[in-house]
Enzyme design. Structure first.
Site, PDB file in Angstrom:
ATOM      1  N   HIS A   1       0.830  -1.202   0.000  1.00  0.00           N
ATOM      2  CA  HIS A   1       0.000   0.000   0.000  1.00  0.00           C
ATOM      3  C   HIS A   1       0.867   1.256   0.000  1.00  0.00           C
ATOM      4  CE1 HIS A   1      -3.208  -2.716   0.926  1.00  0.00           C
ATOM      5  NE2 HIS A   1      -4.089  -1.747   1.022  1.00  0.00           N
ATOM      6  N   SER A   2       2.094   1.107   0.488  1.00  0.00           N
ATOM      7  CA  SER A   2       2.973   2.265   0.627  1.00  0.00           C
ATOM      8  C   SER A   2       4.122   2.185  -0.370  1.00  0.00           C
ATOM      9  CB  SER A   2       3.518   2.295   2.057  1.00  0.00           C
ATOM     10  OG  SER A   2       4.735   2.999   2.100  1.00  0.00           O
TER      11      SER A   2
END
Lengths: 130, 208
Positions: free
Chosen positions: A9-10
């Site tokens: 997600h990052s």
């Protein structure tokens, strides 16, 4: 050589894991980070993942490391955008993303096939730390 | 897209964007608190993408763009799930400029199958399927008794509303909320709610 894609997600997490994995890999090893959204926000983007898979493939297929929830859904969606030949040689490793990525890269750099790379990554689930 | 098609999608998008905070609050209670932000970001991107396409009338073509845009811009699990749903719904509506109950039934069926497949989910797990599956069944019941598109969608909307209420009574077994187990009971599911909101926007548009 089997390529490795890191889906988080990052963007920072994906890039950071890539950097750590690069320390353990053969020079020609492909490790592609596919983290975050196009605008830099937190999330996963199936199109970024499919592009990363295409870049990571050198003919021997690609093992994909994922973090949580939608990373899996986005990666499975990304598979739909691949041509059939490549789709038949991509696999998500059910493994912790960091330990799995490093294990996968070590195995891939030895020249092992996709099934062996994924199995080694999944073996990272039971690595003892202390 | 014809004026109507563009307006319908805009109406759905605006209602999702208008419910950004509500969806986020629902998700903060049992998930990671980003559903409203993610869905609003997705529909903002759809709005931008469809600008300049107001005259496009092929429903399937437009739904495909909506699906692709949601996949690349939502960020959370809802992106691939709703994105896949719109892409699947685009197939039966490909080349069509208006829809009858039979086609809409096929679109809903395909969309739900896509969500089930992508999410490896079924009803009773406190997900969007708990709103969408009853909505589809109610729609089909209406279609089978010869009701109009609007009447069928109203039935679907009511069933989705009940579906959202039902999600309060069950525990989550899919998605981030499943980490909460028993603590997820009593809360309505944000995904079921966003599905309900889309149907609500559709019905309100048709009632105008």
């Amino acid at each position: 050589m089997v390529g490795v894609v890191i889906v988080s997600h990052s963007q920072k997490v994906a890039e950071g894991i890539r950097e750590m994995a690069l320390q353990m890999s053969a020079p020609e090893q492909k490790i592609i980070a596919a983290g975050g959204m196009a605008d830099g926000g937190i999330g996963t983007d199936a199109f970024r993942v499919s592009e990363a898979i295409v870049s990571a493939d050198t003919g021997d297929g690609v093992a994909i490391m994922v973090d949580l929830g939608s990373a899996v859904l986005s990666t499975e969606t990304a598979f739909e955008f691949l041509d059939e030949e490549l789709r038949s040689k991509v696999q998500i490793a059910d493994a912790p993303i960091l330990e799995g990525a490093i294990s996968a890269v070590v195995e891939a750099s030895l020249g092992s096939n996709l099934a062996a790379v994924v199995a080694t990554a999944e073996g990272a689930r039971t690595l003892n730390k202390c | 897209m014809s004026g109507n098609l563009y307006e319908v999608i805009s109406a759905v998008g605006e209602m999702i964007i208008g419910n950004r905070q509500k969806l986020t609050d629902l998700d903060a209670a049992i998930g990671d608190g980003d559903h409203g932000i993610n869905m609003a970001r997705g529909f903002e991107a759809v709005k931008a993408k469809l600008q300049g396409m107001e005259m496009e009338s092929d429903i399937g073509k437009v739904l495909k763009i909506v699906g692709m845009t949601l996949i690349s811009s939502v960020g959370g699990a809802a992106g691939p799930l709703y994105g896949t749903a719109f892409l699947r719904a685009a197939a039966p509506s490909q080349g069509k400029t208006e829809l009858d109950t039979q086609t809409i039934g096929l679109m809903l069926e395909a969309a739900i199958a896509g969500i089930k497949e992508r999410g490896k989910a079924t009803t009773g797990e406190k997900t969007m399927l708990d709103a969408l599956v009853p909505a589809y069944e109610a729609f089909q019941d209406g279609a089978n008794t010869g009701k109009t598109v609007t009447a069928c969608l109203e039935l679907a909307y009511e069933a989705a509303q009940q579906g959202v209420e039902f999600t309060k009574t069950i525990i989550a077994t899919k998605g981030r909320a499943s980490y909460l187990g028993e603590r997820s009971r009593g809360h309505q599911d944000p995904g079921a709610t966003s599905s309900y909101i889309m149907l609500k926007a559709l019905v309100e548009y048709l009632r105008r």
